[in-house]
Enzyme design. Structure first.
Site, PDB file in Angstrom:
ATOM      1  N   HIS A 176       0.782  -1.411   0.169  1.00  0.00           N
ATOM      2  CA  HIS A 176      -0.085  -0.074  -0.033  1.00  0.00           C
ATOM      3  C   HIS A 176       0.898   1.198  -0.081  1.00  0.00           C
ATOM      4  CE1 HIS A 176      -3.449  -2.469   1.213  1.00  0.00           C
ATOM      5  NE2 HIS A 176      -2.666  -2.947   2.109  1.00  0.00           N
TER       6      HIS A 176
HETATM    7  C1  BDR Z   1      -2.988   0.418   5.295  1.00  0.00           C
HETATM    8  O1  BDR Z   1      -3.171   0.116   6.666  1.00  0.00           O
HETATM    9  C2  BDR Z   1      -1.997  -0.360   7.109  1.00  0.00           C
HETATM   10  O2  BDR Z   1      -2.102  -1.590   7.639  1.00  0.00           O
HETATM   11  C3  BDR Z   1      -0.974  -0.073   6.208  1.00  0.00           C
HETATM   12  O3  BDR Z   1       0.254   0.273   6.677  1.00  0.00           O
HETATM   13  C4  BDR Z   1      -1.595   0.692   5.116  1.00  0.00           C
HETATM   14  O4  BDR Z   1      -1.262   2.061   5.669  1.00  0.00           O
HETATM   15  C5  BDR Z   1      -3.624  -0.319   4.251  1.00  0.00           C
HETATM   16  O5  BDR Z   1      -5.073  -0.184   4.805  1.00  0.00           O
END
Ligand code: BDR
Ligand code: CA
Length: 313
Positions: free
Chosen positions: A243
């Site tokens: 992400h």
């Molecule tokens: C987001 O949530 C976190 O777990 C990850 O680091 C990312 O920023 C994805 O939904």
């Protein structure tokens, strides 16, 4: 062109770690003024420590790391150890950091930096819940017009949710903060699950990180190996979404991404859909456009960029 001055606001998190490493590997494009940690994937005591671990992994003990808010504005903290492990950075074995944490609170650092720097020259990159940014905007509303842009990972429209059926984690953890940021009038670039779910770390892409054959390459491969387990099982996909590096990649190579300028509102009242990003992708309303909502990525180009840049560290 001069490198863009940025502050990274983050809750590391393996994918946050990769996003930070990409920024540190790209000094021609990115001038990292500091890192502010926030509670999110794990509590603040771990996210600020993990941010320093990542800087030291990159050989950058000089980066200023600040601790920010330790809980969401109005709700109890929800964490994601089920994805990231109990340290938040499970996978590689990395030494405890020896570089010190700055004394100043992360929110004060954000406010002071924006007051000091010329208007339109500092970009905020948010990789976690938006508590620090919202607190800064509430405490010093005049900084809004000085922020060049906020580029954030959060939300979803077509992919809907990952922590609840209708909400993405970063927005769900602090929906009130997200609402403040989305209504701030600051230009926003949003990396929702719709795009990050196309940035999958396949076995071949993890192997490319490992083939860099440096401590950074090994650590990144071990991090992606670790958090992949959960998402691969959940989605039945070839690999897990990476992400947060979408945010720092956008700073370096924006043409890897495609999106639409749309209106996005945040649900803060219904417990059933709390933290939902109500994105007017189809232009159904005449609500004002407040975000560039990204929907597509050249995933091959993105992973090439990551591998090439991480090899520089
Ligand atoms: C987001 O949530 C976190 O777990 C990850 O680091 C990312 O920023 C994805 O939904
Ligand atoms: Ca994150």
């Amino acid at each position: 062109m001069a490198p863009r001055k940025i502050i990274i606001d983050t809750d590391p998190g393996q994918d946050d770690a990769v996003a930070i490493l990409l920024a540190l590997a790209s000094p021609d494009e990115i001038d990292l003024l500091g890192i502010t940690a926030v509670a999110g994937n794990v509590p603040l005591a771990l996210t600020q420590k993990n941010a320093r671990i990542v800087c030291e992994l990159a050989g950058r003990r000089d980066v200023a790391v600040f601790a920010g808010c330790d809980r969401p504005l109005n709700r109890p903290l929800v964490t994601a150890e089920h994805v990231h492990g109990k340290t938040g950075l499970d996978g590689p074995t990395l030494p405890d950091p020896t570089m010190t944490l700055q004394d100043q609170h992360g929110v004060d650092f954000i406010i002071d930096t924006l007051r000091r720097e010329p208007a339109g020259t500092v970009t905020l990159c948010a990789l976690g819940p938006l508590t620090n940014l919202a607190t800064a905007l509430t405490r010093a509303p005049e900084i809004a017009e000085k922020i060049a842009e906020i580029i954030l990972m959060g939300g979803a429209y077509f992919e809907v949710g990952n922590i609840t059926p209708t909400a993405e984690f970063n927005i769900y953890v602090d929906p009130d903060a997200a609402k403040i940021v989305f209504q701030s009038g600051v230009p926003l670039v949003v990396m929702p699950l719709d795009v990050t779910h196309k940035a999958l770390v396949t076995p071949a892409r993890t192997a490319a990180f490992r083939d860099i054959a440096t401590p950074v390459g090994d650590a990144v491969a071990e991090m992606t190996d670790f958090f992949e387990r959960f998402d691969k099982e959940k989605y039945g996909s070839e690999g897990a979404p990476l992400h947060d590096p979408c945010v720092t990649a956008y700073l370096i190579q924006p043409d890897l991404f495609r999106g639409r300028h749309i209106n996005v509102e945040i649900e803060t009242t219904s417990e059933l859909t709390m933290g939902m990003t109500v994105a007017d992708w189809w232009g159904i309303t005449d609500r004002p456009k407040n975000a560039l909502f990204i929907g597509d990525i050249d995933a091959g180009g993105f992973f090439d960029l990551l591998t090439t840049r991480l090899a520089r560290l």
